[in-house]
Motif scaffolding. Structure first.
Motif, PDB file in Angstrom:
ATOM      1  N   GLY A 270       0.913  -0.832  -0.039  1.00  0.00           N
ATOM      2  CA  GLY A 270       0.027   0.051  -0.152  1.00  0.00           C
ATOM      3  C   GLY A 270       0.791   1.101   0.466  1.00  0.00           C
ATOM      4  N   GLU A 271       0.231   2.407  -0.357  1.00  0.00           N
ATOM      5  CA  GLU A 271       0.899   3.455  -0.565  1.00  0.00           C
ATOM      6  C   GLU A 271       1.006   4.921   0.689  1.00  0.00           C
ATOM      7  OE1 GLU A 271       2.085   3.056  -4.765  1.00  0.00           O
ATOM      8  OE2 GLU A 271       1.515   5.015  -4.308  1.00  0.00           O
ATOM      9  N   MET A 272       1.780   5.878   1.360  1.00  0.00           N
ATOM     10  CA  MET A 272       1.632   6.698   1.391  1.00  0.00           C
ATOM     11  C   MET A 272       1.817   7.793   0.611  1.00  0.00           C
ATOM     12  SD  MET A 272       2.083   8.562   5.550  1.00  0.00           S
ATOM     13  CE  MET A 272       1.288   7.663   6.182  1.00  0.00           C
ATOM     14  N   ASN A 273       1.318   8.058  -0.105  1.00  0.00           N
ATOM     15  CA  ASN A 273       2.484   9.443  -1.526  1.00  0.00           C
ATOM     16  C   ASN A 273       2.049  10.839  -0.541  1.00  0.00           C
ATOM     17  OD1 ASN A 273       2.795   8.091  -3.027  1.00  0.00           O
ATOM     18  ND2 ASN A 273       0.961   7.417  -3.038  1.00  0.00           N
ATOM     19  N   GLN A 280       2.100  16.432 -10.201  1.00  0.00           N
ATOM     20  CA  GLN A 280       2.844  15.022 -10.282  1.00  0.00           C
ATOM     21  C   GLN A 280       1.943  13.454 -10.551  1.00  0.00           C
ATOM     22  OE1 GLN A 280       4.051  15.888  -6.349  1.00  0.00           O
ATOM     23  NE2 GLN A 280       6.126  16.820  -6.494  1.00  0.00           N
ATOM     24  N   ASN A 281       2.903  12.693 -10.770  1.00  0.00           N
ATOM     25  CA  ASN A 281       2.524  11.227 -11.008  1.00  0.00           C
ATOM     26  C   ASN A 281       2.861  10.147 -10.420  1.00  0.00           C
ATOM     27  OD1 ASN A 281       1.614   8.780 -12.162  1.00  0.00           O
ATOM     28  ND2 ASN A 281       1.466  10.238 -14.716  1.00  0.00           N
ATOM     29  N   PHE A 282       2.119   9.359  -9.318  1.00  0.00           N
ATOM     30  CA  PHE A 282       2.463   8.851  -8.414  1.00  0.00           C
ATOM     31  C   PHE A 282       1.798   7.082  -9.212  1.00  0.00           C
ATOM     32  CE2 PHE A 282       1.472  12.430  -6.213  1.00  0.00           C
ATOM     33  CZ  PHE A 282       2.484  12.186  -5.183  1.00  0.00           C
ATOM     34  N   LYS A 291       7.476  -0.082  -6.120  1.00  0.00           N
ATOM     35  CA  LYS A 291       8.144  -0.558  -7.255  1.00  0.00           C
ATOM     36  C   LYS A 291       7.375  -1.761  -8.174  1.00  0.00           C
ATOM     37  CE  LYS A 291      11.684   2.836  -6.571  1.00  0.00           C
ATOM     38  NZ  LYS A 291      13.179   2.905  -5.991  1.00  0.00           N
ATOM     39  N   THR A 292       6.089  -2.707  -7.749  1.00  0.00           N
ATOM     40  CA  THR A 292       5.667  -3.323  -8.437  1.00  0.00           C
ATOM     41  C   THR A 292       4.939  -3.512  -9.762  1.00  0.00           C
ATOM     42  OG1 THR A 292       5.545  -4.363  -6.280  1.00  0.00           O
ATOM     43  CG2 THR A 292       4.401  -5.790  -7.936  1.00  0.00           C
ATOM     44  N   ILE A 307       6.589   8.869  -9.627  1.00  0.00           N
ATOM     45  CA  ILE A 307       6.653   9.185  -7.885  1.00  0.00           C
ATOM     46  C   ILE A 307       6.083   7.980  -7.020  1.00  0.00           C
ATOM     47  CG2 ILE A 307       6.785  11.234  -5.993  1.00  0.00           C
ATOM     48  CD1 ILE A 307       6.336  12.680  -7.664  1.00  0.00           C
ATOM     49  N   PHE A 308       7.599   7.742  -5.870  1.00  0.00           N
ATOM     50  CA  PHE A 308       7.649   6.364  -5.363  1.00  0.00           C
ATOM     51  C   PHE A 308       6.626   7.249  -4.316  1.00  0.00           C
ATOM     52  CE2 PHE A 308      10.365   4.948  -8.744  1.00  0.00           C
ATOM     53  CZ  PHE A 308       8.788   4.196  -9.292  1.00  0.00           C
TER      54      PHE A 308
END
Length: 417
Positions: A270-273, A280-282, A291-292, A307-308
């Motif tokens: 999961g992501e916390m951006n 910006q593009n995530f 990065k999967t 952006i990761f």
């Protein structure tokens, strides 16, 4: 018999259309400061067997030493929350058709009055509620945005001044409406604009729909002025973003994003951006989380500048609500950090989540460490006793945690407060 059935169905359709028409008429009346004739909804009982059962769940939640968990309110289907700037009332959205108000009249840190807010308005997934600093309440539904200019002081009766700043069917095209990823969240930013998360409806969308999604901001964050005008796309490349908040220090956005299902128990994360500026593009759908790479886009060219995530979360824990801790009740360690919620997995063989997490920040504003702050809603037997959704700071510095499974709002406090 078939004639009777056809007659009954036709009556049901007419009733539905009449009801919808009446609801639209009610919104027009409220905008004209006229009454609708809608009766007040009865308060939700806050005592009895249900309350005692919920208090027993609260006693099972583990928090750091010096903290305690208590039942703040019984609120059916409780989702995202908005605490009134004056501390008068807190509003709670749902993924169904109702928004609730919670009032702690005697200030004993337990809500003693919970009832439906604005019952004369027909709502659809009224999940996202947020306040401006000067007391204007905004409600982001599945496909509409409502404005209540004085909700904190005129919420007691069934009629309250209400206006659609984004009309029904204009937040996203009707052709893009879905039953999936329909919950929106919102915040009013330091610049006075309203920021709204919009999830895209698929697990992984087909390439042919991406241009329209990117043009409309579906799968990202949009912003607009408080009258609904000047809509802009602020961030892209998200699957189903939910909780978001602004860091009071540098005014940047932090947002949770739920990632791709069906890739396995432990991937993708999961992501916390961390959104540090516009446009910006995530990375979604080229990346399923972190990065999967997704199977569907594994051979596709990734856009420049992706952006990761600032924080990689447990896979499928369903991270939802997110708030910076701006209070003073908690120890120094927590001040200026991020509290967030994990709703809990639905498709893992080994379930995970149903927790409140804490992320500390470094001096430069980047993420430092993430740790479990409150857990116990997922039992050792794998049974969910509750599913935390949102976390908000009450005016006294304690935390409110909503729970749509238990139908409750929990309060986490420190010391004797």
């Amino acid at each position: 018999m078939f004639k009777k059935l056809a007659f009954a169905l036709s009556c049901a359709v007419v009733f539905s259309l009449t009801s919808a028409s009446a609801q639209n008429s009610n919104l027009e009346k409220l905008g004209g400061f006229k009454t609708t004739g809608t009766p007040m909804m009865e308060p939700i009982p806050q005592t009895g067997e249900n309350a005692e059962a919920l208090k027993a769940i609260a006693a099972k939640i583990k928090v750091p030493e010096g903290f305690k968990v208590s039942l703040y309110a019984i609120v059916p289907d409780a989702r995202h929350m908005a605490v009134g700037p004056q501390g008068v009332v807190t509003f709670v959205g749902t993924r169904k058709e109702l928004v609730y108000s919670m009032t702690d009249r005697d200030k004993n840190r337990v809500a003693d009055d919970v009832k439906v807010f604005a019952p004369s308005i027909k709502m659809a997934v009224p999940n996202g509620v947020c306040f401006s600093r000067d007391g204007h309440l905004y409600l982001a539904e599945q496909n509409r945005v409502l404005w209540f200019p004085a909700a904190e002081f005129f919420y007691e009766g069934p009629d309250v001044a209400a206006f659609a700043i984004v009309k029904e069917g204009e937040l996203i095209p009707a052709s893009n409406e879905s039953y999936n990823h329909t919950a929106r969240t919102c915040r009013v930013g330091p610049d006075g604009r309203i920021y709204i998360t919009i999830g895209q409806p698929f697990n992984v969308p087909a390439p042919e729909v991406l241009p329209e999604f990117q043009r409309l901001g579906i799968g990202g964050i949009i912003s607009m002025k408080q009258d609904g005008s000047d809509r802009k796309i602020y961030a892209r490349g998200m699957r189903n973003p939910l909780g978001l908040d602004f860091n009071p220090k540098d005014k940047t956005i932090w947002v949770n994003d739920n990632q791709v299902d069906g890739m396995g128990d432990t991937i993708p994360p999961g992501e916390m951006n961390h959104v540090t500026g516009p446009d910006q593009n995530f990375g979604f759908p080229w990346y399923g989380g972190g990065k999967t790479r997704t199977n569907e886009y594994k051979d596709a060219t990734v856009p420049d500048g992706v952006i990761f995530p600032a924080v990689e979360q447990d896979a499928h824990a369903a991270d939802l609500g997110l708030s910076f801790y701006t209070g003073k009740q908690f120890p120094e360690k927590y001040r200026g950090g991020i509290f967030s919620t994990q709703h809990g997995s639905w498709n893992r063989v080994e379930p995970v989540g149903a927790r409140v997490m804490f992320t500390s920040l470094k001096a430069d504003g980047s993420a430092d460490k993430t740790e479990v702050f409150a857990e116990g809603w997922l039992s050792e037997d794998g049974e969910y006793l509750g599913r935390p959704v949102d976390v908000q700071v009450l005016n006294d510095g304690s935390l409110l945690v909503s729970d749509d499974l238990a139908g409750a709002v929990w309060r986490i406090s420190y010391g004797t407060k």
